[in-house]
Design a protein around this motif. Structure first.
Motif, PDB file in Angstrom:
ATOM      1  N   SER A   1       0.828  -1.211   0.000  1.00  0.00           N
ATOM      2  CA  SER A   1       0.000   0.000   0.000  1.00  0.00           C
ATOM      3  C   SER A   1       0.861   1.260   0.000  1.00  0.00           C
ATOM      4  N   LEU A   2       2.047   1.201   0.628  1.00  0.00           N
ATOM      5  CA  LEU A   2       2.937   2.365   0.635  1.00  0.00           C
ATOM      6  C   LEU A   2       3.617   2.579  -0.718  1.00  0.00           C
ATOM      7  N   THR A   3       4.031   1.508  -1.355  1.00  0.00           N
ATOM      8  CA  THR A   3       4.772   1.643  -2.616  1.00  0.00           C
ATOM      9  C   THR A   3       3.871   1.854  -3.816  1.00  0.00           C
ATOM     10  N   SER A   4       2.679   1.297  -3.807  1.00  0.00           N
ATOM     11  CA  SER A   4       1.810   1.425  -4.979  1.00  0.00           C
ATOM     12  C   SER A   4       0.885   2.635  -4.874  1.00  0.00           C
ATOM     13  N   GLY A   5       0.722   3.168  -3.687  1.00  0.00           N
ATOM     14  CA  GLY A   5      -0.166   4.311  -3.514  1.00  0.00           C
ATOM     15  C   GLY A   5      -1.629   3.938  -3.611  1.00  0.00           C
ATOM     16  N   SER A   6      -1.908   2.656  -3.697  1.00  0.00           N
ATOM     17  CA  SER A   6      -3.299   2.224  -3.809  1.00  0.00           C
ATOM     18  C   SER A   6      -3.825   1.800  -2.452  1.00  0.00           C
ATOM     19  N   ASN A   7      -5.100   1.542  -2.420  1.00  0.00           N
ATOM     20  CA  ASN A   7      -5.743   1.102  -1.192  1.00  0.00           C
ATOM     21  C   ASN A   7      -5.242  -0.288  -0.826  1.00  0.00           C
ATOM     22  N   SER A   8      -5.068  -0.551   0.468  1.00  0.00           N
ATOM     23  CA  SER A   8      -4.557  -1.852   0.901  1.00  0.00           C
ATOM     24  C   SER A   8      -5.554  -2.976   0.643  1.00  0.00           C
ATOM     25  N   ASN A   9      -6.803  -2.616   0.291  1.00  0.00           N
ATOM     26  CA  ASN A   9      -7.796  -3.651  -0.007  1.00  0.00           C
ATOM     27  C   ASN A   9      -7.631  -4.218  -1.413  1.00  0.00           C
ATOM     28  N   ASP A  10      -6.786  -3.567  -2.248  1.00  0.00           N
ATOM     29  CA  ASP A  10      -6.551  -4.093  -3.587  1.00  0.00           C
ATOM     30  C   ASP A  10      -5.891  -5.460  -3.493  1.00  0.00           C
ATOM     31  N   GLU A  11      -6.256  -6.319  -4.413  1.00  0.00           N
ATOM     32  CA  GLU A  11      -5.701  -7.673  -4.416  1.00  0.00           C
ATOM     33  C   GLU A  11      -4.270  -7.646  -4.933  1.00  0.00           C
ATOM     34  N   LEU A  12      -3.381  -8.276  -4.192  1.00  0.00           N
ATOM     35  CA  LEU A  12      -1.984  -8.394  -4.600  1.00  0.00           C
ATOM     36  C   LEU A  12      -1.836  -9.580  -5.541  1.00  0.00           C
TER      37      LEU A  12
END
Length: 153
Positions: free
Chosen positions: A80-91
Motif C-alpha cells: 500500500s505504501l509503494t503502490s499508492g493504492s488502497n490496501s484492499n486491492d488484491e496483490l
C-alpha cells in the motif's frame, strides 16, 4: 452499536490488564534481581542447562511459526505504501512473492549486523501485542456474533 461498545470495553480491559501485569512483572523482577539481569534473559542461565536449551528451541519455534503472520501484514503495508493504492486491492502472486523476498532479504542484511536481542524482542513483542490487543478480540467477537446469528436462523 451495542456490539461495538462491548468490543471497545473488551479491548480497553485487556489493555489495562496487560499494562498492569507488565508493570507488576517489571517491578517484581527489578526489585528481586536489581542490576544482575541481562538484556537477554536466557543469558542469565548456564549454557549447559537442559531447560535453557529447551527454552531456546521453543523461542526459535515460536519465531518460525509467527513469521508468516507478521510477514503478511508487512507485505500488505509495503504494497500500500509503494503502490499508492488502497490496501484492499488484491496483490498478485508475483508481487507478493517479490515483496516478501525483498523483506526477508533486508531482514537478513540487518541480522548480519548483529542487533541486540532486546531490540528484536521489543519489536516482535510490539507487533504481536498489537495483534493480541486490537485484532484478535474483535475477530473473536465477530465470529461469536456470526455463530449466534447462524444458530438463531
Amino acid at each position: 452499536e451495542n456490539g461495538k461498545t462491548k468490543v471497545t470495553c473488551l479491548i480497553f480491559g485487556v489493555m489495562c490488564g496487560v499494562c498492569g501485569l507488565y508493570c507488576l512483572d517489571a517491578s517484581v523482577g527489578y526489585l528481586s534481581f536489581c542490576e544482575d539481569t541481562l538484556n537477554n534473559v536466557l543469558d542469565c542461565y548456564e549454557e549447559d542447562d537442559v531447560l535453557v536449551k529447551v527454552a531456546r528451541i521453543g523461542f526459535v519455534v515460536t519465531l518460525m511459526f509467527s513469521f508468516p503472520l507478521y510477514s503478511t501484514a508487512v507485505v500488505t503495508s509495503v504494497h500500500s505504501l509503494t503502490s499508492g493504492s488502497n490496501s484492499n486491492d488484491e496483490l498478485s502472486r508475483r508481487r507478493r512473492v517479490t515483496l516478501a523476498t525483498a523483506i526477508v532479504g533486508s531482514m537478513a542484511v540487518i541480522v548480519s549486523f548483529d542487533p541486540p536481542l532486546d531490540a528484536v524482542l521489543g519489536l516482535t513483542g510490539a507487533v504481536g501485542g498489537c495483534s493480541l490487543v486490537y485484532v484478535f478480540p474483535g475477530l473473536f467477537y465477530y465470529k461469536a456474533v456470526q455463530m449466534t446469528k447462524e444458530t438463531k436462523e
